[in-house]
Design a protein around this motif. Sequence first.
Motif, PDB file in Angstrom:
ATOM      1  N   LEU A   8      28.774  52.381  37.244  1.00 24.12           N
ATOM      2  CA  LEU A   8      27.610  52.547  38.128  1.00 24.12           C
ATOM      3  C   LEU A   8      27.756  53.808  38.971  1.00 24.12           C
ATOM      4  CD1 LEU A   8      27.034  48.873  39.369  1.00 24.12           C
ATOM      5  CD2 LEU A   8      25.689  50.124  37.681  1.00 24.12           C
ATOM      6  N   GLU A   9      28.955  54.033  39.462  1.00 25.61           N
ATOM      7  CA  GLU A   9      29.199  55.229  40.283  1.00 25.61           C
ATOM      8  C   GLU A   9      29.072  56.499  39.447  1.00 25.61           C
ATOM      9  OE1 GLU A   9      33.007  54.334  41.939  1.00 25.61           O
ATOM     10  OE2 GLU A   9      32.149  53.359  43.720  1.00 25.61           O
ATOM     11  N   GLU A  10      29.549  56.450  38.200  1.00 31.67           N
ATOM     12  CA  GLU A  10      29.413  57.597  37.301  1.00 31.67           C
ATOM     13  C   GLU A  10      27.942  57.943  37.068  1.00 31.67           C
ATOM     14  OE1 GLU A  10      31.428  57.041  33.594  1.00 31.67           O
ATOM     15  OE2 GLU A  10      33.379  56.672  34.556  1.00 31.67           O
ATOM     16  N   GLU A  11      27.105  56.912  37.051  1.00 32.04           N
ATOM     17  CA  GLU A  11      25.673  57.111  36.819  1.00 32.04           C
ATOM     18  C   GLU A  11      24.893  57.270  38.131  1.00 32.04           C
ATOM     19  OE1 GLU A  11      24.372  57.750  34.014  1.00 32.04           O
ATOM     20  OE2 GLU A  11      26.179  57.352  32.839  1.00 32.04           O
ATOM     21  N   SER A  12      25.632  57.627  39.174  1.00 31.02           N
ATOM     22  CA  SER A  12      25.039  57.978  40.489  1.00 31.02           C
ATOM     23  C   SER A  12      24.195  56.855  41.086  1.00 31.02           C
ATOM     24  CB  SER A  12      24.168  59.240  40.354  1.00 31.02           C
ATOM     25  OG  SER A  12      24.900  60.289  39.793  1.00 31.02           O
ATOM     26  N   ILE A  13      24.798  55.663  41.205  1.00 30.94           N
ATOM     27  CA  ILE A  13      24.072  54.537  41.778  1.00 30.94           C
ATOM     28  C   ILE A  13      23.633  54.819  43.211  1.00 30.94           C
ATOM     29  CG2 ILE A  13      26.216  53.366  42.511  1.00 30.94           C
ATOM     30  CD1 ILE A  13      24.730  50.706  42.040  1.00 30.94           C
ATOM     31  N   GLU A  14      24.458  55.627  43.927  1.00 35.85           N
ATOM     32  CA  GLU A  14      24.133  55.910  45.335  1.00 35.85           C
ATOM     33  C   GLU A  14      22.864  56.748  45.498  1.00 35.85           C
ATOM     34  OE1 GLU A  14      26.509  59.156  43.679  1.00 35.85           O
ATOM     35  OE2 GLU A  14      26.856  56.975  43.785  1.00 35.85           O
ATOM     36  N   SER A  15      22.403  57.380  44.414  1.00 34.09           N
ATOM     37  CA  SER A  15      21.190  58.194  44.493  1.00 34.09           C
ATOM     38  C   SER A  15      19.929  57.394  44.137  1.00 34.09           C
ATOM     39  CB  SER A  15      21.294  59.410  43.560  1.00 34.09           C
ATOM     40  OG  SER A  15      21.287  58.993  42.203  1.00 34.09           O
ATOM     41  N   MET A  16      20.100  56.120  43.805  1.00 37.33           N
ATOM     42  CA  MET A  16      18.967  55.280  43.415  1.00 37.33           C
ATOM     43  C   MET A  16      18.214  54.774  44.661  1.00 37.33           C
ATOM     44  SD  MET A  16      18.823  55.113  40.103  1.00 37.33           S
ATOM     45  CE  MET A  16      19.557  56.722  39.792  1.00 37.33           C
TER      46      MET A  16
END
Length: 449
Positions: free
Chosen positions: A291-299
């Motif tokens: 999830l972090e690799e797929e930039s969850i924080e930018s969702m």
Amino acid sequence: MKIIIAGAGEVGFHLAKLLSYESQDITLIDTDKESLSYADNHLDIRVLKGDATSVSVLQDANVENSDLVIGVTSSETTNLTLCLLAKQLGSKKTIARISNTEFVDNKELIKFEQLGIDELISPEELAATEIQLLLNQSAFNDTYEFEEGLLTMVGVFLPKTAPFVGKMVKEAANIFPELHFMPIALQRMGTQYTVIPRGDTIFKEGDQLYFITSAEGVDELYKLIGMKKKEIKNVMILGGSKVGCKTAHYLCNKRFNVKLFEKNKDKAFDIADTLPNALVINGDGRNVELLEEESIESMDAFISVTGNSETNIMSCLVAKSKGIKKTIALVENMDYFQLSQSIGIDTLINKKLLAANNIFRYIRRGEVLALTRLINLNAEILEFEVKPTSLVNGEIIKELDFPRDAIIGGVIRDGKGIIALGDFQILQGDKVVVCCLPKAISKIEKLFL
């Protein structure tokens, strides 16, 4: 009404439970002895063991004198066949639960009514629609549209920053003299009691509060509850289920940026072919590193709709810990609803509950056009059309013999949503949205017959 329900699973049981409270004549059919035994011990209904597509079983259920036959088994084929047979055997109305959303999309083309199937209910379609509405009204944790948004019901937990916490309803109304919204129900934090607000009802921090609002009232509500409308553009979906794919398809059409996780490789490739505008990732969305690799924080929003309720809840909690503004989890267990606020997830949805509530409006008397039950609250919102014979026709609201346990939230007239106050006169052809507790429903229905 004499009602036959085929399928004693969660949808059928919940439906039978709602109807048994109203002393309807219910027969529940299922092949599973254990499910029927549980229903028989907990509900005041008749149970019948057997195949719902058996003519002899249907005759034993007295189908020829039934007002409504509802097929909500786990088998789409069984439900469709049941409705076809029931109509031929004399049932007045039939409803089938389906899983293939193509049937709903092509209702006009296939003419199901001519086959003997009056209504189709797709839990997956209803869940996807619910998610879409929740994303459109991002600060709210529950929402329902009447007449394509002319009036909208929204639910929200009151934060302590809301400027009217500690004030009475009539004091809060003074903040916006030109009212475009109406509080219709609330539940105090830590209680199970539903309150229909009156002028002297005091708003408190943590209240689960429901409003009816017109289109122009939504922005006012954001100001009133002390929240800003959060723009949602980037959405992450966990689970390539029918609900997940339907939601992703809608969001892509609305130009959202969508990332969808599906751990089954073949299924992920199939989904990627049908959703060319979404980024489909073959991987386990429970993996925090992925999830972090797929930039969850930018969702801006995280939607978990796998087939496992616990996975959906836990992944939404992970998303919340990463600062995601909006989290929505699909759950199978209806008991989880009361946990949503306490554990920090914005909204829990249950497709079976949505299906049961949607079917429920066909049982209502009067001209009920729409119905929704409030999540966690013992209250219903109904939309009636005023007929020439209706007792409310031509009456001023404040002069109506209206139950204390009910409130008129708004009126739709000539294509416009109106927040109707005490001096408003109800006229023939109006569509009236009413919120009421169960004990007031029969009296409300009589006013609109």
